[in-house]
Structure formats: C-alpha cells, structure tokens
Motif scaffolding. Structure first.
Motif, PDB file in Angstrom:
ATOM      1  N   MET A  27       2.009   1.810  -3.437  1.00 15.12           N
ATOM      2  CA  MET A  27       0.905   2.298  -4.275  1.00 15.12           C
ATOM      3  C   MET A  27       0.655   3.781  -4.038  1.00 15.12           C
ATOM      4  O   MET A  27       0.214   4.499  -4.935  1.00 15.12           O
ATOM      5  CB  MET A  27      -0.369   1.498  -4.004  1.00 15.12           C
ATOM      6  N   LYS A  85      -9.578  -2.142  -6.812  1.00 14.61           N
ATOM      7  CA  LYS A  85      -8.162  -2.368  -7.143  1.00 14.61           C
ATOM      8  C   LYS A  85      -7.912  -3.841  -7.476  1.00 14.61           C
ATOM      9  O   LYS A  85      -7.128  -4.164  -8.378  1.00 14.61           O
ATOM     10  CB  LYS A  85      -7.265  -1.933  -5.980  1.00 14.61           C
ATOM     11  N   ALA A 141      -4.710  -4.356  -9.966  1.00  9.69           N
ATOM     12  CA  ALA A 141      -3.633  -3.592  -9.336  1.00  9.69           C
ATOM     13  C   ALA A 141      -2.944  -4.384  -8.231  1.00  9.69           C
ATOM     14  O   ALA A 141      -1.772  -4.137  -7.910  1.00  9.69           O
ATOM     15  CB  ALA A 141      -4.179  -2.278  -8.764  1.00  9.69           C
ATOM     16  N   SER A 179       0.830  -1.203   0.000  1.00 10.73           N
ATOM     17  CA  SER A 179       0.000   0.000   0.000  1.00 10.73           C
ATOM     18  C   SER A 179       0.863   1.252   0.000  1.00 10.73           C
ATOM     19  O   SER A 179       0.557   2.233  -0.707  1.00 10.73           O
ATOM     20  CB  SER A 179      -0.922  -0.006   1.227  1.00 10.73           C
TER      21      SER A 179
END
Length: 391
Positions: A207, A347, A352, A204
């Motif tokens: 990202m 996502k 992703a 995360s």
C-alpha cells in the motif's frame, strides 16, 4: 466470568474468575464479543516474558460492547461497539501528546520495575505481565478498560467484528512496521515471518508503494497467504536466505528489512540459531536473535531495518559493526496503536483492505488452551485464532 489464565510455562487454563468492576472515573467495562490469540502471547506461554504470575488473565486483541462507564468517560455510551488498543495510554502526558502512545508515562503502575529492566518504563499493556502493569487481558467474557476516553474506537455497523478486531494490534503493528521501514516507491522490502503481523506488514508495504515484497517463512500455509497478498516468498528451510536475497537484488540487498518474528526465531542448521537456542534453554540469554542478525547482514547499505517482532530481554552477538559500517537505520518499538486506529478504520470502510483475510480458526473461549498449543506448534494451518467468549 470465564477467562483464559496463565498458570506457568506451557500451562494456560479457562477459569472462573471475578467480574471486572469500575475502579476509576475514566474506566469502561466491555462485554467481549471477539478476541484473538497473538503471536506475542506465545512468548508468555513459552515462559520468555518475566513477571507473569499464576492466575493472570491473558489477551490484548479485544473488542466488544460497552456495558458500564466511569463518570469521566463522555465520548462513549452504553451499547457502543468498540475496539480496544493493546496499549493503555493517558492521552495527556508528554509522550502521548507527541503521538508516542506506547511510551505513555502514566499508565504503568509498576514503572519502577520496568525501568530497572529497560531504563525507562513503556506504557501499560493488557494481559502482558506485571512489569507492564499487571492489567487483566481480554481473553475473557468481560474486560475493564482504563483510560477509556482515549483508547477505544467506535466501530460502524457496516464493519464486522472480524474486520475490526485487528485494529487492536496486528493491523496497526504491521502498518507501523512498514512505515518504520521508510519505504520509497519501487523499493524491495524483505519481511521475515509470515505470521499475522508479517501478513499485515506485507500488505501495508505494498500500500505504501513497495515495488517488491519478499516474505520469508517455512510454513506452507503462511507462505501461501503471503503470496496471495502479493509477496514473493523464500522458504528458509530449503534456501539460504542471505544468498537468495542477494541473488534476487543483484547483490545490492533489500532496501528495507522487517523482522516480524522476534525473540523466538527458528532456523535450520544455522550455527548462531543453534547457539541461541542452547543459551536460552540454559537462561544465559532470553532472546533468540537469528532473524535480526540475518536482516542486518542482508539489508543494503544505507537501508532500514524495522523491528515489530517482540523482544523481551537480552540477545547475544548482534552484528553492530555491520549495522554501523553499512549505515543502517534501525527502528523498533511497541505500536502506537491510537495513532493508527482511525486512519486504518477508514481504509477498511473504503474497501482498501479486509483484515478478516488472516483468520484461519474461529473458536470459543473454552477452546483457548487447545488453540494456543496448535498455534505454537503450527498445527492444522493455524495462522490466526479468533474467539467469541459469549458464543
């Protein structure tokens, strides 16, 4: 039905218990198709979480098929595949309306008990003590889901159980941890703990634009998974973490530090960690806060310390003076899961991220006691156990 029940410190068993029933018009019953053992479940196994009672059903990472609905649940239908957030939230109180779902004012029937310990009561949680509601968990064949018109999210057919399950907790928890770290593009983020939440915090943070993520653990399999996710690593069994972080950041310190460990932090030879363990064993403290101390001391001036790791009570000798004089922001909290499930599902659908990367040990519900012990003792490379109660 069969369910994994707590019977005391270090003692969990798969028992035959009564099937759940609809008790309120906003309830649903789901047939569990997949559930998982969470790192915070180990705090229950190890006896750190107060107000557990023999026979309590554990488990707060749950998904399955809707098999019964209360009369007021109109957003779901029988047969829907759903993931259930571990936070039980009404959706209509002051906190829920602000998106603070883990602070729901209405879902803990034992709010007075929690308020005595914490000042105010958080939301009720599945399978996580009577202080937090006494709700049955989902390491079982079936689960009653209160507030089912607010929490569960329907999963499309092209997303597998293994991809969707972690929307219940660890994916939103890792994501919120990174969000709370207030990451700016190019930042260096240090993450203590490469267990499941730490792994999602790593991905995360990247990202969100982190330039570098430095992950800290001692278990080879966890460090390897962190590296596969794009992190640099530090083995705290071999290296002084503070010195190494300063060296890698030219003395400035990481911009953000994430404590994904919580109340059972370990260390090798560190005097404060040894004292924490002694005090916890004598019940002079409940939480071993070595990692939180280290994060505060390591973080750069004006940086942020984010704490998704679970703490349950009191910890000694936090360097509050260092935090104040360095101007740190410290953000903590149970995850507001309902805020994140839909955007994170998007996502997954978009490709992703595939959350199934974290699964190392598929198992049956009957394997649960053995898998709890292996997860606690870090045996056989266990990082994430997913169980299928119906085979």
């Amino acid at each position: 039905m069969r369910a994994l029940c707590w019977h005391g410190k270090g003692d969990v068993r798969v028992d035959t218990v009564a099937d759940p029933e609809i008790k309120h018009p906003r309830d649903a019953i789901i047939k569990i198709t997949a559930c998982a053992i969470c790192g915070s479940d180990l705090h229950l196994l190890d006896g750190y979480q107060p107000t557990m009672e023999a026979g309590d059903i554990l488990g707060h990472e749950n998904m399955g098929e809707v098999v019964a609905l209360g009369s007021e649940v109109t957003n779901l239908k029988i047969g829907d595949r759903v993931v259930v957030p571990f936070t039980i939230s009404c959706g209509d109180c002051w906190f829920c309306k602000k998106g603070l779902f883990a602070a729901c004012d209405r879902t803990n029937p034992n709010a007075d008990m929690a308020a005595k310990a914490m000042g105010h009561s958080p939301a009720g949680l599945f399978g996580f003590s009577h202080m937090l509601g006494g709700y049955c968990g989902g390491q079982a064949e079936y689960l009653r889901v209160p507030m089912a018109d607010v929490g569960p999210i329907k999963i499309p057919d092209n997303v597998t159980d293994e991809q969707a399950l972690f929307l219940s907790d660890i994916f939103p928890t890792g994501y919120m941890a990174a969000e709370n770290a207030q990451i700016e593009h190019g930042d260096t983020v240090a993450i203590w703990g490469c267990g499941p939440v730490g792994q999602f915090a790593i991905r995360s943070a990247l990202m969100m634009g982190a330039g570098r993520v430095i992950a800290i653990d001692e278990v080879p399999e966890r460090l390897a998974m962190a590296e596969a996710g794009g992190a640099e690593t530090i083995n705290f069994a071999e290296t002084d973490v503070y010195d190494e972080l300063q060296a890698r950041t030219k003395g400035r310190g990481p911009d953000s530090c994430i404590d994904a460990v919580g109340c059972e932090a370990a260390a090798h030879g560190a005097a404060d960690a040894v004292m924490d363990k002694v005090k916890a064993s004598m019940m002079l403290a409940t939480d071993r806060v070595h990692v939180l101390r280290q994060a505060i001391m390591s973080c750069r001036k004006g940086g942020t310390v984010s704490v998704p790791g679970v703490y349950v009570g009191m910890g000694d000798k936090l360097p509050i003076g260092a935090a104040m004089n360095k101007g740190l922001t410290i953000k903590l909290g149970q995850t507001h899961v309902q805020r994140y499930t839909r955007p994170l599902l998007e996502k997954i659908v978009a490709g992703a991220i595939d959350p199934s990367f974290v699964i190392t040990h598929p198992a049956s519900l009957e394997d649960a006691p053995e898998m709890y012990a292996k997860f606690r003792d870090k045996e056989e490379g266990v990082i994430k156990v997913v169980m299928r109660p119906h085979g």
